[in-house]
Design a protein around this motif. Structure first.
Motif, short mmCIF file in Angstrom:
data_model
loop_
_atom_site.label_atom_id
_atom_site.label_comp_id
_atom_site.label_asym_id
_atom_site.label_seq_id
_atom_site.Cartn_x
_atom_site.Cartn_y
_atom_site.Cartn_z
N SER A 9 -5.11 4.52 -11.77
CA SER A 9 -4.26 5.19 -10.79
C SER A 9 -4.23 6.67 -11.18
O SER A 9 -3.68 7.04 -12.22
N SER B 245 0.46 1.75 -6.20
CA SER B 245 0.01 1.40 -4.87
C SER B 245 -1.44 0.95 -4.97
O SER B 245 -2.26 1.56 -5.66
N THR C 80 -0.35 -5.99 -4.79
CA THR C 80 0.56 -5.54 -3.73
C THR C 80 1.97 -6.11 -3.92
O THR C 80 2.81 -5.95 -3.05
N LEU D 287 0.81 -1.21 0.00
CA LEU D 287 0.00 0.00 0.00
C LEU D 287 0.85 1.27 0.00
O LEU D 287 0.34 2.36 -0.16
N PRO E 77 3.37 4.29 -1.16
CA PRO E 77 3.56 4.96 -2.44
C PRO E 77 4.73 4.34 -3.21
O PRO E 77 5.69 3.86 -2.63
N ARG E 78 4.63 4.40 -4.55
CA ARG E 78 5.65 3.79 -5.39
C ARG E 78 6.19 4.78 -6.40
O ARG E 78 5.51 5.72 -6.78
#
Length: 272
Positions: free
Chosen positions: A150, A87, A80, A21, A23-24
Protein backbone atom coordinates in the motif's frame (compact mmCIF):
# COMPACT_ATOMS: atom_id res chain seq x y z
CA UNK A 1 -7.80 -17.00 15.10
CA UNK A 2 -11.46 -17.10 14.09
CA UNK A 3 -12.38 -19.35 11.15
CA UNK A 4 -15.20 -18.43 8.78
CA UNK A 5 -16.28 -21.10 6.31
CA UNK A 6 -18.00 -19.94 3.14
CA UNK A 7 -20.28 -22.23 1.20
CA UNK A 8 -20.43 -20.16 -1.99
CA UNK A 9 -18.29 -17.80 -4.01
CA UNK A 10 -18.09 -14.51 -2.05
CA UNK A 11 -17.40 -12.47 -5.19
CA UNK A 12 -21.13 -11.89 -5.69
CA UNK A 13 -21.36 -9.52 -2.71
CA UNK A 14 -20.80 -6.36 -4.77
CA UNK A 15 -21.88 -3.97 -2.01
CA UNK A 16 -19.30 -5.37 0.41
CA UNK A 17 -16.63 -5.20 -2.29
CA UNK A 18 -17.52 -1.59 -3.15
CA UNK A 19 -17.34 -0.55 0.50
CA UNK A 20 -13.98 -2.30 0.81
CA UNK A 21 -12.56 -0.15 -1.97
CA UNK A 22 -13.18 3.11 -0.10
CA UNK A 23 -10.22 4.95 1.44
CA UNK A 24 -9.42 3.93 5.02
CA UNK A 25 -7.90 5.51 8.06
CA UNK A 26 -4.57 4.33 9.33
CA UNK A 27 -4.71 0.88 10.96
CA UNK A 28 -1.94 -1.06 12.63
CA UNK A 29 -3.43 -4.55 12.88
CA UNK A 30 -4.74 -7.32 10.64
CA UNK A 31 -8.03 -9.21 10.72
CA UNK A 32 -7.82 -12.11 13.18
CA UNK A 33 -9.61 -14.28 10.66
CA UNK A 34 -9.08 -17.27 8.41
CA UNK A 35 -11.49 -17.75 5.50
CA UNK A 36 -12.18 -21.30 4.30
CA UNK A 37 -13.90 -22.51 1.13
CA UNK A 38 -14.23 -26.27 0.56
CA UNK A 39 -15.07 -28.33 -2.48
CA UNK A 40 -13.91 -25.94 -5.22
CA UNK A 41 -13.96 -27.71 -8.61
CA UNK A 42 -11.83 -26.76 -11.60
CA UNK A 43 -13.78 -25.57 -14.63
CA UNK A 44 -11.92 -26.92 -17.65
CA UNK A 45 -13.23 -24.17 -19.95
CA UNK A 46 -12.03 -21.49 -17.54
CA UNK A 47 -8.70 -23.28 -17.18
CA UNK A 48 -8.32 -23.33 -20.98
CA UNK A 49 -9.01 -19.57 -21.19
CA UNK A 50 -6.43 -18.97 -18.46
CA UNK A 51 -3.88 -21.13 -20.28
CA UNK A 52 -4.36 -19.16 -23.49
CA UNK A 53 -4.04 -15.73 -21.83
CA UNK A 54 -0.86 -16.76 -20.00
CA UNK A 55 0.82 -18.77 -22.75
CA UNK A 56 0.48 -22.29 -21.31
CA UNK A 57 -0.29 -25.34 -23.42
CA UNK A 58 -3.73 -26.82 -22.84
CA UNK A 59 -3.30 -29.62 -20.31
CA UNK A 60 -5.02 -31.59 -17.57
CA UNK A 61 -2.27 -30.46 -15.20
CA UNK A 62 -2.99 -27.10 -13.62
CA UNK A 63 -0.28 -24.40 -13.90
CA UNK A 64 1.30 -23.45 -10.59
CA UNK A 65 -0.22 -19.97 -10.81
CA UNK A 66 -3.79 -21.11 -11.50
CA UNK A 67 -4.91 -21.87 -7.90
CA UNK A 68 -4.15 -18.22 -7.12
CA UNK A 69 -7.04 -17.33 -9.46
CA UNK A 70 -9.38 -19.85 -7.78
CA UNK A 71 -8.55 -18.43 -4.35
CA UNK A 72 -8.81 -14.80 -5.47
CA UNK A 73 -12.49 -14.35 -4.42
CA UNK A 74 -11.56 -15.45 -0.89
CA UNK A 75 -8.55 -13.14 -0.87
CA UNK A 76 -10.73 -10.24 -2.03
CA UNK A 77 -13.27 -11.01 0.70
CA UNK A 78 -10.45 -10.77 3.23
CA UNK A 79 -8.95 -7.60 1.74
CA UNK A 80 -12.32 -5.84 1.57
CA UNK A 81 -13.23 -6.67 5.18
CA UNK A 82 -13.83 -3.58 7.34
CA UNK A 83 -10.84 -4.38 9.56
CA UNK A 84 -8.35 -4.93 6.72
CA UNK A 85 -5.79 -2.11 7.04
CA UNK A 86 -5.79 -0.92 3.41
CA UNK A 87 -8.20 -0.19 0.62
CA UNK A 88 -8.02 -3.06 -1.87
CA UNK A 89 -7.95 -0.67 -4.80
CA UNK A 90 -4.45 0.41 -5.75
CA UNK A 91 -2.61 -2.31 -3.83
CA UNK A 92 0.51 -3.36 -5.73
CA UNK A 93 1.62 -6.99 -5.80
CA UNK A 94 5.37 -6.86 -5.11
CA UNK A 95 6.41 -10.46 -4.33
CA UNK A 96 5.11 -14.00 -4.45
CA UNK A 97 6.11 -17.46 -3.28
CA UNK A 98 4.27 -20.53 -4.57
CA UNK A 99 4.92 -24.07 -3.36
CA UNK A 100 3.61 -26.98 -5.42
CA UNK A 101 3.59 -30.08 -3.20
CA UNK A 102 2.42 -32.27 -6.04
CA UNK A 103 0.98 -31.60 -9.52
CA UNK A 104 -2.62 -30.41 -9.31
CA UNK A 105 -4.97 -32.15 -11.75
CA UNK A 106 -7.97 -30.55 -13.41
CA UNK A 107 -9.96 -33.37 -11.76
CA UNK A 108 -8.94 -32.33 -8.22
CA UNK A 109 -11.53 -30.82 -5.88
CA UNK A 110 -9.75 -28.20 -3.78
CA UNK A 111 -10.22 -26.84 -0.27
CA UNK A 112 -8.80 -23.34 0.27
CA UNK A 113 -7.90 -21.28 3.33
CA UNK A 114 -6.83 -17.62 3.27
CA UNK A 115 -5.46 -15.34 5.98
CA UNK A 116 -3.42 -12.14 6.29
CA UNK A 117 -0.03 -12.03 8.01
CA UNK A 118 3.00 -9.89 8.79
CA UNK A 119 1.92 -6.26 8.43
CA UNK A 120 5.18 -4.34 8.21
CA UNK A 121 6.72 -1.13 6.87
CA UNK A 122 8.06 -0.66 3.34
CA UNK A 123 10.16 2.29 2.10
CA UNK A 124 7.15 3.48 0.07
CA UNK A 125 4.36 2.62 2.48
CA UNK A 126 3.28 -0.60 4.20
CA UNK A 127 3.19 -4.22 3.07
CA UNK A 128 1.22 -7.29 4.06
CA UNK A 129 1.19 -10.99 3.15
CA UNK A 130 -1.90 -12.86 2.03
CA UNK A 131 -1.31 -16.54 2.81
CA UNK A 132 -3.27 -19.14 0.84
CA UNK A 133 -3.28 -22.93 1.26
CA UNK A 134 -4.97 -25.55 -0.92
CA UNK A 135 -5.57 -29.22 -0.19
CA UNK A 136 -7.18 -32.10 -2.07
CA UNK A 137 -8.49 -35.23 -0.36
CA UNK A 138 -7.16 -33.97 2.95
CA UNK A 139 -3.57 -33.56 1.72
CA UNK A 140 -1.77 -30.27 1.10
CA UNK A 141 -1.09 -29.77 -2.61
CA UNK A 142 -0.34 -26.06 -3.03
CA UNK A 143 0.36 -22.90 -1.03
CA UNK A 144 1.26 -19.31 -1.74
CA UNK A 145 2.33 -16.12 0.00
CA UNK A 146 1.45 -12.96 -1.93
CA UNK A 147 2.98 -9.72 -0.69
CA UNK A 148 1.07 -6.50 -1.38
CA UNK A 149 2.23 -2.89 -1.02
CA UNK A 150 0.00 0.00 0.00
CA UNK A 151 1.85 3.05 -1.29
CA UNK A 152 1.88 6.26 0.73
CA UNK A 153 4.68 7.79 -1.33
CA UNK A 154 4.13 8.23 -5.06
CA UNK A 155 7.09 10.46 -5.80
CA UNK A 156 9.16 8.43 -7.21
CA UNK A 157 9.74 6.43 -9.68
CA UNK A 158 13.38 6.36 -9.22
CA UNK A 159 15.36 6.77 -12.36
CA UNK A 160 17.00 3.51 -13.04
CA UNK A 161 20.70 3.51 -13.72
CA UNK A 162 21.97 1.66 -16.74
CA UNK A 163 21.47 -2.07 -16.43
CA UNK A 164 23.40 -4.85 -18.05
CA UNK A 165 21.00 -7.67 -18.87
CA UNK A 166 21.84 -11.29 -19.73
CA UNK A 167 21.15 -12.72 -23.17
CA UNK A 168 17.47 -13.25 -23.87
CA UNK A 169 16.04 -16.77 -23.91
CA UNK A 170 12.76 -15.41 -25.34
CA UNK A 171 11.30 -12.05 -26.40
CA UNK A 172 7.57 -11.28 -26.09
CA UNK A 173 5.40 -8.42 -27.23
CA UNK A 174 2.93 -7.60 -24.43
CA UNK A 175 -0.12 -5.86 -25.95
CA UNK A 176 -2.28 -3.35 -24.11
CA UNK A 177 -5.13 -5.89 -24.18
CA UNK A 178 -3.28 -8.15 -21.71
CA UNK A 179 -4.51 -6.03 -18.80
CA UNK A 180 -8.16 -6.54 -19.68
CA UNK A 181 -7.75 -10.15 -20.80
CA UNK A 182 -6.09 -11.22 -17.58
CA UNK A 183 -8.55 -9.18 -15.50
CA UNK A 184 -11.44 -11.04 -17.16
CA UNK A 185 -10.00 -14.51 -16.53
CA UNK A 186 -8.61 -13.81 -13.04
CA UNK A 187 -11.30 -11.55 -11.57
CA UNK A 188 -8.60 -9.04 -10.55
CA UNK A 189 -10.04 -5.80 -11.97
CA UNK A 190 -7.81 -3.36 -10.11
CA UNK A 191 -7.91 -0.26 -12.36
CA UNK A 192 -4.13 0.11 -12.31
CA UNK A 193 -4.23 -2.78 -14.83
CA UNK A 194 -7.20 -1.76 -16.95
CA UNK A 195 -7.59 2.04 -16.91
CA UNK A 196 -5.18 4.81 -17.90
CA UNK A 197 -6.87 7.18 -15.45
CA UNK A 198 -6.84 4.55 -12.68
CA UNK A 199 -3.16 3.84 -13.30
CA UNK A 200 -2.26 7.54 -13.14
CA UNK A 201 -4.04 7.93 -9.81
CA UNK A 202 -1.50 5.51 -8.37
CA UNK A 203 1.60 6.92 -10.03
CA UNK A 204 1.81 4.92 -13.28
CA UNK A 205 1.95 6.56 -16.73
CA UNK A 206 -0.09 3.77 -18.32
CA UNK A 207 -1.90 0.63 -17.13
CA UNK A 208 0.49 -2.06 -15.92
CA UNK A 209 0.44 -5.81 -16.43
CA UNK A 210 -0.68 -7.94 -13.50
CA UNK A 211 2.28 -9.36 -11.64
CA UNK A 212 0.70 -12.81 -11.65
CA UNK A 213 0.31 -12.66 -15.43
CA UNK A 214 4.01 -11.92 -15.85
CA UNK A 215 4.95 -14.74 -13.45
CA UNK A 216 2.63 -17.16 -15.26
CA UNK A 217 4.11 -16.14 -18.63
CA UNK A 218 7.59 -16.90 -17.31
CA UNK A 219 6.57 -20.29 -15.88
CA UNK A 220 4.96 -21.19 -19.21
CA UNK A 221 8.47 -21.00 -20.69
CA UNK A 222 9.53 -23.85 -18.36
CA UNK A 223 6.63 -26.17 -19.25
CA UNK A 224 7.76 -29.78 -19.40
CA UNK A 225 10.96 -28.98 -17.50
CA UNK A 226 9.64 -28.43 -13.98
CA UNK A 227 9.88 -31.02 -11.18
CA UNK A 228 6.75 -32.54 -9.69
CA UNK A 229 7.20 -30.58 -6.45
CA UNK A 230 8.88 -27.19 -6.28
CA UNK A 231 8.81 -23.66 -4.93
CA UNK A 232 8.94 -20.59 -7.14
CA UNK A 233 9.96 -17.28 -5.55
CA UNK A 234 9.56 -14.04 -7.47
CA UNK A 235 10.18 -10.38 -6.70
CA UNK A 236 8.33 -7.92 -8.90
CA UNK A 237 10.62 -4.99 -9.69
CA UNK A 238 9.53 -2.25 -12.11
CA UNK A 239 6.03 -2.63 -13.57
CA UNK A 240 5.42 -3.59 -17.19
CA UNK A 241 3.72 -0.59 -18.75
CA UNK A 242 1.22 -1.66 -21.40
CA UNK A 243 1.98 -2.13 -24.24
CA UNK A 244 5.64 -3.23 -24.01
CA UNK A 245 8.23 -5.60 -25.39
CA UNK A 246 9.95 -7.74 -22.76
CA UNK A 247 12.76 -10.27 -22.74
CA UNK A 248 13.15 -13.36 -20.57
CA UNK A 249 16.45 -14.85 -19.49
CA UNK A 250 16.24 -18.35 -18.01
CA UNK A 251 19.29 -20.18 -16.66
CA UNK A 252 19.83 -23.97 -16.55
CA UNK A 253 19.35 -23.75 -12.76
CA UNK A 254 15.86 -22.25 -13.34
CA UNK A 255 16.72 -18.75 -12.26
CA UNK A 256 14.90 -16.28 -14.46
CA UNK A 257 14.65 -12.56 -15.10
CA UNK A 258 12.12 -10.60 -17.12
CA UNK A 259 13.22 -7.21 -18.39
CA UNK A 260 12.65 -4.47 -20.95
CA UNK A 261 14.56 -1.24 -20.58
CA UNK A 262 14.34 -1.95 -16.85
CA UNK A 263 14.16 -5.13 -14.76
CA UNK A 264 10.55 -6.27 -14.28
CA UNK A 265 10.91 -9.39 -12.15
CA UNK A 266 13.48 -11.88 -10.92
CA UNK A 267 12.66 -15.39 -9.81
CA UNK A 268 13.94 -18.82 -8.93
CA UNK A 269 12.42 -22.29 -9.15
CA UNK A 270 13.71 -24.63 -6.44
CA UNK A 271 12.86 -28.37 -6.31
CA UNK A 272 11.24 -29.50 -3.05
Amino acid sequence: MAVEELTSDPAGNTLRAALGLLPRGRRTSLPDLELVRRGVPIDRDHLARYDRVCGFRLSDTVPATYPHVLAFPLAMRLMTAPDFPFSAIGLVHIANRITVSRPVSADDILDFSVRAADLRPHPRGQQVDVVVSASAGGSAVWSAVSTYLSKTSFSGSSRSSEHSFPAASAVWRVPAAVGGSYAAVSGDRNPIHTSRIGARLFGFQRPIAHGMWSLARCLAFFEGRLPGAYTVDVAFKQPILLPSTVSLHASPSREFELYGKRPHLVGQVTPE
